[in-house]
Every structure is written in C-alpha cells, then in structure tokens.
Scaffold this motif. Structure first.
Motif, PDB file in Angstrom:
ATOM      1  N   TYR A 192      37.804  40.955  48.068  1.00  0.00           N
ATOM      2  CA  TYR A 192      36.876  41.989  47.639  1.00  0.00           C
ATOM      3  C   TYR A 192      35.448  41.534  47.906  1.00  0.00           C
ATOM      4  CZ  TYR A 192      40.800  43.943  44.980  1.00  0.00           C
ATOM      5  OH  TYR A 192      42.018  44.479  44.616  1.00  0.00           O
ATOM      6  N   TYR A 235      32.610  47.813  44.165  1.00  0.00           N
ATOM      7  CA  TYR A 235      33.411  46.813  44.867  1.00  0.00           C
ATOM      8  C   TYR A 235      34.103  47.490  46.050  1.00  0.00           C
ATOM      9  CZ  TYR A 235      37.342  49.027  42.489  1.00  0.00           C
ATOM     10  OH  TYR A 235      38.254  49.949  42.046  1.00  0.00           O
ATOM     11  N   PHE A 277      31.392  42.792  46.588  1.00  0.00           N
ATOM     12  CA  PHE A 277      30.866  43.515  45.434  1.00  0.00           C
ATOM     13  C   PHE A 277      29.460  44.061  45.654  1.00  0.00           C
ATOM     14  CE2 PHE A 277      34.075  40.607  43.959  1.00  0.00           C
ATOM     15  CZ  PHE A 277      34.846  41.404  43.129  1.00  0.00           C
ATOM     16  N   TRP A 297      28.877  44.836  39.295  1.00  0.00           N
ATOM     17  CA  TRP A 297      30.291  44.610  38.995  1.00  0.00           C
ATOM     18  C   TRP A 297      30.544  43.170  38.576  1.00  0.00           C
ATOM     19  CZ3 TRP A 297      32.695  49.096  38.591  1.00  0.00           C
ATOM     20  CH2 TRP A 297      34.061  49.105  38.343  1.00  0.00           C
TER      21      TRP A 297
END
Length: 307
Positions: free
Chosen positions: A197, A231, A199, A203
C-alpha cells in the motif's frame, strides 16, 4: 482578657471558618460542579450525557492513545491498540475487547465507551454505558484529539498539546526541507496481508506529519491515486512509479517481505541512495498523540540525524 473580647474572638473565628468552608458562588463553575456528575457532549449524533470524570473507559477503535495522552483510565481496548509496542506499558493491565464480545465489555463495568460510527452492536453497547462514536476522517487528526478532549472533559489539555505539537512539527519540517530540498518527494508504503500500500496525507503512518505539518512533497502518482481515499493498493511492478526521493517503509516484520530482495525494489533510486527509513508498522499505524510524538521523533532522527 474580659468577656467582651473572648466573645468577639469566638464570633470572628466562626465567621472565618464559615467563609473558608463556603466557596463563593462565582467560583462554582460548571467543571467544578460536574466533577462527580455528567456533562453534555455534542456528538456527531446529537447531545449525549457522559461522565464528567470518567474512570472506566472502553475504546473499540484507534483512539486508545488519545485517551492515554489525556491521562484517563482505560479498562478495555481493541486488539490493534493492545498489540502496539508503544502502548504496551500503559495497557499492560487493560483488557483486550471487541465489539463482538458484548459480554466481556459488560464484565468490565465501563462508564464510557468510545468507538467508530461503523462499530457493531452499538444498540447493545449503549445499554451498558454512554457510547460515543466518531467517523474516521470526518475531522482532521488534531481536531479529532480536541473532540476526544471535549468528550473527556479535558479540552484545555487537548488544545494545549495540539498547539505545541503543530509548532514543533512545522519547525522540524522547515529544517528537513532546508536539508533535502524544497522539491524532494517522500512516499509512505506498507506491506500488509501480502499486499503493498501507499498512503495519502491522512491515514496514519506519519502521513499527517510529513504532508500536513512538515509540507513535504508527495509524488504525483501518489497524489493521483492515494490522496482522495487515503491509501492505494499496488503491485510491486508499479511501486517505482509511486516511490519518492525518500521512502518511509512501515514494515510488518511478521509479513512476507520478499519483495525487498527483488531487482525491482533494489533499483528504486531511494533504495539505491540509502534513503529508505524503516519503521515498525505496529508502532506506526495510528495518529494519536502517543504515536504522533514517536513519529515526529522518528522523522527528526532519520531526516536530520538528531535524537
């Protein structure tokens, strides 16, 4: 001493004693009167009566660190908070609870429950104790702490911390930009459950500090794909497109990190230039004051070489 003076002194002592024991009417502010009573908190769902001085708080979300920072007693927290190494000492005697196990929450006899708007079994929880929920991201991360301060009757303490933190984070940002250059970009990535992931700016994982307070730049690809939702899930093959000049790697040590041994990862400029700063993901998830203080010190140490 004659009888007149003896009587006079006795009357004077009585008056002084009575004055000392009787506070002035104007001194009886709402906070003083409410210490053992309730206050009205204006929640997202309307006004709700909550303890003015809560003693047994259960948190079913990511707000445990906010409550800890305001020195209010916790009796139950969610599993994510319980596994956070930064919270370990403060939560060693606190039970792990979940929204699914209502019976365990009943056993803890809480006087206040805090959760998210998406928390399950809210109707049942409200029968146990006053229950206040927040929608994640509805307000910015610092306003969120002030709201929890209001809920816990500690708004003043919350506001003082927020103002001080903003000043310190912004000052550190000036130093970092002066060192790495105003146009240098920074990305925050994490590996979780076999997925990578990247971001946006709200977040957790230090993103609020890096982008909101320090004003460090986000790569265009991250801005395009992650800024709105917070994200973005991506594959290893496209990671180089999202990698900034500096890479903050929120690393789960118990996850599969084999991607760091691939040529795709090793050839990212930030990796080749030794500009990857690894953090323990379990310490980096949240954006409460306890976590934010750690994240700020982490960035100051890694960007500026200061401790």
């Amino acid at each position: 001493m004659n009888k007149f003076w003896v009587s006079f002194l006795l009357v004077l002592m009585f008056i002084v004693s009575a004055c000392g024991a009787q506070p002035k009417a104007e001194d009886k502010g709402p906070a003083q009167e409410a210490k053992t009573g309730t206050i009205t908190y204006q929640s997202e769902n309307g006004p709700i009566e909550v303890p003015a001085n809560p003693q047994r708080v259960v948190v079913l979300s990511s707000f445990a660190g906010n409550v800890m920072a305001l020195h209010v007693n916790l009796v139950g927290v969610d599993s994510w908070s319980k596994m956070n190494p930064r919270f370990r000492d403060g939560l060693k005697d606190v039970a792990e609870v979940s929204e699914e196990n209502v019976e365990k929450i009943i056993e803890l006899n809480p006087d206040l429950i805090i959760g998210l708007s998406s928390t399950k079994n809210l109707d049942k929880l409200k029968q146990i104790a006053p229950t206040v929920t927040f929608t994640y991201g509805k307000v910015d991360y610092l306003t969120q702490h002030i709201e929890i301060g209001k809920l816990l009757n500690k708004e003043k303490e919350a506001r003082e911390w927020v103002e001080d933190f903003k000043l310190r984070a912004q000052e550190a940002g000036k130093e970092i930009r002066a060192k790495i250059g105003e146009n240098a970009t920074v990305s925050v990535i994490e590996n979780f459950d076999k997925q990578l992931y990247v971001f946006g700016d709200n977040w957790g994982r230090g993103t609020e500090i890096l982008y909101q307070e320090m004003k460090l730049k986000m790569p265009e690809k991250v801005k395009e794909m992650a800024l709105k939702e917070g994200y973005y899930a991506l594959s290893l093959e496209v990671l180089p497109q999202f990698a900034g000049d500096y890479l903050i790697f929120s690393k789960n040590s118990d996850a599969d990190n084999a991607f760091t041994q691939t040529n795709t990862y090793k050839n990212i400029p930030a990796v080749k230039n030794n500009r990857v700063f690894e953090a323990n993901a379990k310490e980096f998830y949240f954006n409460d004051p306890v976590t934010l203080e750690y994240q700020l010190s982490f960035f100051i140490e890694h960007f500026l070489g200061k401790k």
